[in-house]
Design a protein around this motif. Sequence first.
Motif, PDB file in Angstrom:
ATOM      1  N   ALA A 159      50.914  48.445  50.939  1.00 48.32           N
ATOM      2  CA  ALA A 159      51.832  47.449  50.388  1.00 48.32           C
ATOM      3  C   ALA A 159      51.104  46.385  49.595  1.00 48.32           C
ATOM      4  O   ALA A 159      51.693  45.755  48.724  1.00 48.32           O
ATOM      5  N   CYS A 160      49.839  46.173  49.883  1.00 43.48           N
ATOM      6  CA  CYS A 160      49.136  45.046  49.285  1.00 43.48           C
ATOM      7  C   CYS A 160      48.916  45.270  47.796  1.00 43.48           C
ATOM      8  O   CYS A 160      48.357  46.285  47.393  1.00 43.48           O
ATOM      9  N   PRO A 161      49.325  44.339  46.962  1.00 42.99           N
ATOM     10  CA  PRO A 161      49.123  44.499  45.527  1.00 42.99           C
ATOM     11  C   PRO A 161      47.648  44.469  45.128  1.00 42.99           C
ATOM     12  O   PRO A 161      47.269  45.018  44.109  1.00 42.99           O
ATOM     13  N   ARG A 192      40.363  37.582  47.991  1.00 43.20           N
ATOM     14  CA  ARG A 192      41.235  38.118  46.961  1.00 43.20           C
ATOM     15  C   ARG A 192      42.712  38.026  47.342  1.00 43.20           C
ATOM     16  O   ARG A 192      43.581  38.362  46.546  1.00 43.20           O
ATOM     17  N   CYS A 193      42.955  37.587  48.529  1.00 43.52           N
ATOM     18  CA  CYS A 193      44.341  37.560  49.022  1.00 43.52           C
ATOM     19  C   CYS A 193      45.110  36.426  48.371  1.00 43.52           C
ATOM     20  O   CYS A 193      44.588  35.338  48.165  1.00 43.52           O
ATOM     21  N   MET A 194      46.343  36.695  48.004  1.00 44.63           N
ATOM     22  CA  MET A 194      47.158  35.612  47.450  1.00 44.63           C
ATOM     23  C   MET A 194      48.264  35.191  48.409  1.00 44.63           C
ATOM     24  O   MET A 194      49.183  34.494  48.026  1.00 44.63           O
ATOM     25  N   PHE A 195      48.193  35.627  49.634  1.00 44.05           N
ATOM     26  CA  PHE A 195      49.105  35.190  50.693  1.00 44.05           C
ATOM     27  C   PHE A 195      50.564  35.358  50.286  1.00 44.05           C
ATOM     28  O   PHE A 195      51.382  34.469  50.442  1.00 44.05           O
ATOM     29  N   CYS A 196      50.835  36.531  49.735  1.00 47.55           N
ATOM     30  CA  CYS A 196      52.194  36.787  49.292  1.00 47.55           C
ATOM     31  C   CYS A 196      53.059  37.257  50.450  1.00 47.55           C
ATOM     32  O   CYS A 196      54.280  37.169  50.390  1.00 47.55           O
ATOM     33  N   GLY A 197      52.463  37.784  51.500  1.00 47.78           N
ATOM     34  CA  GLY A 197      53.244  38.181  52.654  1.00 47.78           C
ATOM     35  C   GLY A 197      53.761  39.602  52.608  1.00 47.78           C
ATOM     36  O   GLY A 197      54.488  40.016  53.505  1.00 47.78           O
ATOM     37  N   LEU A 198      53.404  40.384  51.589  1.00 47.93           N
ATOM     38  CA  LEU A 198      53.936  41.743  51.514  1.00 47.93           C
ATOM     39  C   LEU A 198      53.382  42.628  52.630  1.00 47.93           C
ATOM     40  O   LEU A 198      54.083  43.510  53.137  1.00 47.93           O
ATOM     41  N   CYS A 199      52.133  42.399  53.028  1.00 50.88           N
ATOM     42  CA  CYS A 199      51.544  43.209  54.090  1.00 50.88           C
ATOM     43  C   CYS A 199      52.240  42.928  55.409  1.00 50.88           C
ATOM     44  O   CYS A 199      52.522  43.828  56.196  1.00 50.88           O
ATOM     45  N   GLU A 200      52.525  41.653  55.612  1.00 51.51           N
ATOM     46  CA  GLU A 200      53.207  41.233  56.840  1.00 51.51           C
ATOM     47  C   GLU A 200      54.588  41.884  56.926  1.00 51.51           C
ATOM     48  O   GLU A 200      55.010  42.348  57.983  1.00 51.51           O
ATOM     49  N   THR A 247      39.366  45.726  57.818  1.00 56.55           N
ATOM     50  CA  THR A 247      38.731  44.704  56.971  1.00 56.55           C
ATOM     51  C   THR A 247      39.782  44.077  56.074  1.00 56.55           C
ATOM     52  O   THR A 247      40.663  44.761  55.557  1.00 56.55           O
ATOM     53  N   TYR A 248      39.644  42.803  55.909  1.00 55.63           N
ATOM     54  CA  TYR A 248      40.637  42.019  55.173  1.00 55.63           C
ATOM     55  C   TYR A 248      39.853  41.034  54.327  1.00 55.63           C
ATOM     56  O   TYR A 248      39.123  40.197  54.853  1.00 55.63           O
ATOM     57  N   ASP A 249      39.971  41.150  53.023  1.00 53.34           N
ATOM     58  CA  ASP A 249      39.184  40.315  52.121  1.00 53.34           C
ATOM     59  C   ASP A 249      40.019  39.087  51.729  1.00 53.34           C
ATOM     60  O   ASP A 249      40.821  39.140  50.800  1.00 53.34           O
ATOM     61  N   ALA A 285      45.190  45.557  47.095  1.00 52.79           N
ATOM     62  CA  ALA A 285      44.481  46.621  47.813  1.00 52.79           C
ATOM     63  C   ALA A 285      43.243  46.099  48.507  1.00 52.79           C
ATOM     64  O   ALA A 285      42.151  46.626  48.346  1.00 52.79           O
ATOM     65  N   LEU A 286      43.399  45.035  49.255  1.00 56.33           N
ATOM     66  CA  LEU A 286      42.230  44.412  49.873  1.00 56.33           C
ATOM     67  C   LEU A 286      42.116  44.703  51.359  1.00 56.33           C
ATOM     68  O   LEU A 286      41.172  44.285  52.003  1.00 56.33           O
ATOM     69  N   ILE A 287      43.078  45.430  51.911  1.00 58.77           N
ATOM     70  CA  ILE A 287      43.014  45.771  53.330  1.00 58.77           C
ATOM     71  C   ILE A 287      42.484  47.193  53.464  1.00 58.77           C
ATOM     72  O   ILE A 287      42.929  48.093  52.751  1.00 58.77           O
TER      73      ILE A 287
HETATM   74  S1  SF4 Z   1      49.169  38.586  51.744  1.00 55.94           S
HETATM   75 FE1  SF4 Z   1      49.562  39.820  49.912  1.00 55.94          FE
HETATM   76  S2  SF4 Z   1      47.592  39.857  48.838  1.00 55.94           S
HETATM   77 FE2  SF4 Z   1      47.179  39.175  50.921  1.00 55.94          FE
HETATM   78  S3  SF4 Z   1      46.639  41.033  52.021  1.00 55.94           S
HETATM   79 FE3  SF4 Z   1      48.835  40.700  52.322  1.00 55.94          FE
HETATM   80  S4  SF4 Z   1      49.810  41.881  50.722  1.00 55.94           S
HETATM   81 FE4  SF4 Z   1      47.654  41.661  50.149  1.00 55.94          FE
END
Ligand code: SF4
Lengths: 151, 370
Positions: free
Chosen positions: A71-73, A101-109, A96-98, A75-77
């Motif tokens: 889901a992450c745009p 580069r994360c923009m805290f968009c919440g899509l992964c959550e 691993t979670y970088d 691709a940092l996970i």
């Molecule tokens: S918050 Fe957004 S950018 Fe950050 S890891 Fe989740 S999906 Fe990716």
Amino acid sequence: MRNLLKKIFLVDLFQGLWVTFRYQHPRNIYTEQYPAERPKVAERYRGAPRLNINPDNGETLCIACNLCALACPEALIVVGSERNEATRRKELTTFTYDTSRCMFCGLCEDACPVDALELTQDFELATYTREGQIWDRQTLEEGPRPTQYKC
Amino acid sequence: MPDSTFLDSTELVLNMGPQHPSTHGVLRVILKLDGEKVMGTECVIGYLHRGVEKIAENRTWAQFNPYVDRMDYVAAISNGLGYCLAVEKLLNVEAPPRAQAVRVILTELNRIASHLLWLGTHALDIGAITPVFYCLREREEALKIFENYCGARLTTHAFRIGGLLYETYEGFEREVRAFCDMFLPKVDEYEELLTNNRIWVGRLRNVGILNADECKEYGVTGPVLRAAGVKWDLRKAQPYSGYEKYEFDIPTRQNGDTYDRYMVRMEEMRQAVRIMRQAVDAIPEGAIMGKVGKVIKPAVGEAYVSIEAPKGELGYYAVSDGSTQPYRVRVRPPSFVNLQALDRMVRGGLMADVVAVIGTLDIVLGEVDR
Ligand code: SF4
Ligand code: SF4
């Protein structure tokens, strides 16, 4: 005539100054003394990530389904998993979670089916090194431990 | 470019920016000066170029949603609304009424937040320091509502394609009403500070005039167009997201100078409060998410949706080739188009007015450069 008097007595300027004067009382102070006085962020705040563990048995909630990584745009996970032959289930090995580069968009959550990955209310993410921004499974489970400055 | 006005004077070329505090970001303006007089300008843009439209082609439809917040980061919610509406049009779905009402409230709140930042920084450029503190104080209250609603203050990612992800939180209506009640007297207060202030009037009146015909020629939209006397607002002209249900006026002025643009924006904040009050009193019950699958896969086709962002017409043009990723997303940013009028507005004026005109155009460089 009235306009001339208004001009001479600087009515327009005093009108503005009167507004400023009204806010002189100390109860109008709006500034937060940040490190000493910690702000309270909202319940839904999207901050530092955390990998939740089951409080009953201390095992991770993550089922290594890889949906968050997809889901992450950015691709940092990266989810590492291994097949447990005894239970015939996939089990989480590394995560691993970088955060750099994360923009805290919440899509992964949103994508996580078991609410294992969660963005928490921690907002102090600065580190001294670039590598420090890449969080492994242990950091994610413990949460960040930023330096607390006392003043 | 005209020759210099005096026989023995030479033209001076001056770089303003990219690190100039009053270019609101990284805009470089090459000024050709004859003494204090501006003989011509040239804008150099692209310092903040991130290739957002290209990024879209490598992301899925849902994944691109957070990126649009980063174009006009002062009005991230408006950007999100525009993009979501465009994809919804492609998918042929509509957000449920409840989602639409919440979207309207948040977008109008964002309009206020954007105008407040504009007012504060614009006043700062002109030389009035006090308004920026008051403006940021009130903006903070708006940002708190965003934070409570979706968890982020600036790059909100508040809307999802098809509706909303987050249900409104406990006390949302109360907080919005409290904001409306608190905010209206504050607008009067800003006006007390500025509207009659002789320095403010002297610096703004008859500066950077752009009349209605010129606005149309350049494609300028938003408050700049309305200050020239054209009653054009997309919320009325092509209502979207249920704007036809709300009563509000389109403030216009006649002269098209910097002072009129200031007056138009002040009035727009009051109208935004009016819309928010009507919307918050009538949030319908019901679902917040339309009929959208987990994987968003629009049929082959294209859609263009434009909305009235705080800065003008914000358009999203999306082309789908039937896959999960956009074939092309094109953005029509208001700031980029409005910036084209800069040369026309400052030519022949004084150098100090360039700062006033950049401020009054209300550009955000993240959106100009994309
Ligand atoms: S918050 Fe957004 S950018 Fe950050 S890891 Fe989740 S999906 Fe990716
Ligand atoms: S989506 Fe949730 S359960 Fe699946 S791998 Fe990610 S954290 Fe684990």
